[in-house]
Design an enzyme around this catalytic site. Structure first.
Site, PDB file in Angstrom:
ATOM      1  N   ARG A   5       0.805  -1.218   0.000  1.00  0.00           N
ATOM      2  CA  ARG A   5       0.000   0.000   0.000  1.00  0.00           C
ATOM      3  C   ARG A   5       0.842   1.274   0.000  1.00  0.00           C
ATOM      4  NH1 ARG A   5      -5.339  -1.137   3.796  1.00  0.00           N
ATOM      5  NH2 ARG A   5      -5.922  -3.114   2.820  1.00  0.00           N
TER       6      ARG A   5
ATOM      7  N   ASP B 271     -15.714   9.600   9.588  1.00  0.00           N
ATOM      8  CA  ASP B 271     -14.645   8.703   9.157  1.00  0.00           C
ATOM      9  C   ASP B 271     -13.319   9.444   9.312  1.00  0.00           C
ATOM     10  OD1 ASP B 271     -14.589   5.905   7.499  1.00  0.00           O
ATOM     11  OD2 ASP B 271     -12.839   7.136   7.055  1.00  0.00           O
TER      12      ASP B 271
END
Length: 289
Positions: A32, A139
């Site tokens: 990632r 979030d």
């Protein structure tokens, strides 16, 4: 990636997001973060770590977001939404009959499928017609919140969990994409929030969905979050957790909702503790007078 670089990234991610990486997840970090480093003009992980160690950097937020799992879909696991329709909404409709208002918090809301599933559930429940229902979706990632606000989903996304009758009723097709109707989007307010930080400013809630995020935290972090969640949930409110999550054996802030898997009610203990903690301050005020 060197062991020292990985150790730094594990500590960095835990402090910034609560993500508790085990020692065998180096491959995940590399998969990632190497693309992220190269997109930022850096040769690899070592240079990225050096930038992060240098202090404030725009890459800091990007690294945290890259490591955040945003797997979600409409009406995920189905059971919590059945509970909303069959248990939670009927009980709260009776309990809040005079107020005719509800506040719902969807934590770790990702790209919006869960809070919008809640909004559609509200619309479908006749007992809440004409009520003021506030849904707060939070979030850690600003990027996913921006996508959620737009309410635009691919064919693949709307096929995951969304009943066809709701797709036809609440979405408009534009080419190969589907946009959620404005009235449903307007029911949800999106805010950026880190669950590791104080969230008392959000106010009190009747229902909290905090699903499929606590599994990434260590024990102490979970306990702290549970305690703070209890402080912002009404005494007769309901907490919904993910299928692999539980408070049992971990926290006394909540107790299981009878015969409803994944649902919890707040115990009196956290509220009592909070009241007790305010007593010294109240006594000081009284003595000052």
């Amino acid at each position: 990636m060197t062991p020292s670089d990985y150790a730094f990234l594990r500590k960095f991610l835990k402090e910034r997001s609560g993500l508790d990486l085990s020692s065998d997840k180096q491959y995940l970090v590399e998969s990632r973060l190497i693309p992220l480093a190269r997109a930022g003009g850096l040769p690899g992980i070592a240079e990225l770590v050096a930038r992060l160690k240098g202090g404030s950097d725009p890459l800091t937020a990007a690294v945290v977001e890259a490591m955040t799992t945003n797997e979600t879909f409409f009406f995920r696991d189905r059971i919590p939404f059945n509970h909303l329709r069959e248990t939670i909404f009927p009980a709260l409709a009776r309990a809040r009959a005079n107020r005719r208002a509800l506040r719902i918090w969807c934590a770790a809301a990702s790209t919006g499928q869960e809070p919008y599933s809640i909004a559609m559930s509200v619309k479908e429940f006749a007992g809440l017609g004409g009520w003021r229902v506030e849904i707060i979706a939070t979030d850690l990632s600003q990027a996913v919140l921006e996508k959620a606000k737009a309410g635009i989903f691919s064919q693949f996304e709307v096929q995951r969990g969304l009943p066809i009758q709701m797709l036809v009723k609440y979405f408009t097709q534009t080419g190969e994409l589907w946009q959620l109707n404005a009235d449903i989007r307007a029911m949800v307010e999106h805010r950026q929030l880190n669950l590791l930080q104080d969230f008392s400013h959000l106010g009190m809630f009747d229902v909290i969905f905090c699903r499929n995020v606590l599994i990434y935290f260590d024990h102490d972090t979970k306990v702290g979050i549970f305690d703070r969640l209890a402080r912002v949930l009404e005494p007769d409110g309901v907490l919904a957790l993910g299928a692999a999550e539980s408070v049992v054996g971990m926290s006394d802030a909540f107790r299981p909702y009878p015969d409803k898997r994944g649902l919890y009610r707040p115990n009196a203990a956290p509220t009592a503790r909070a009241a007790k903690e305010t007593m010294p301050a109240l006594k000081l005020i009284a003595s000052a007078r």
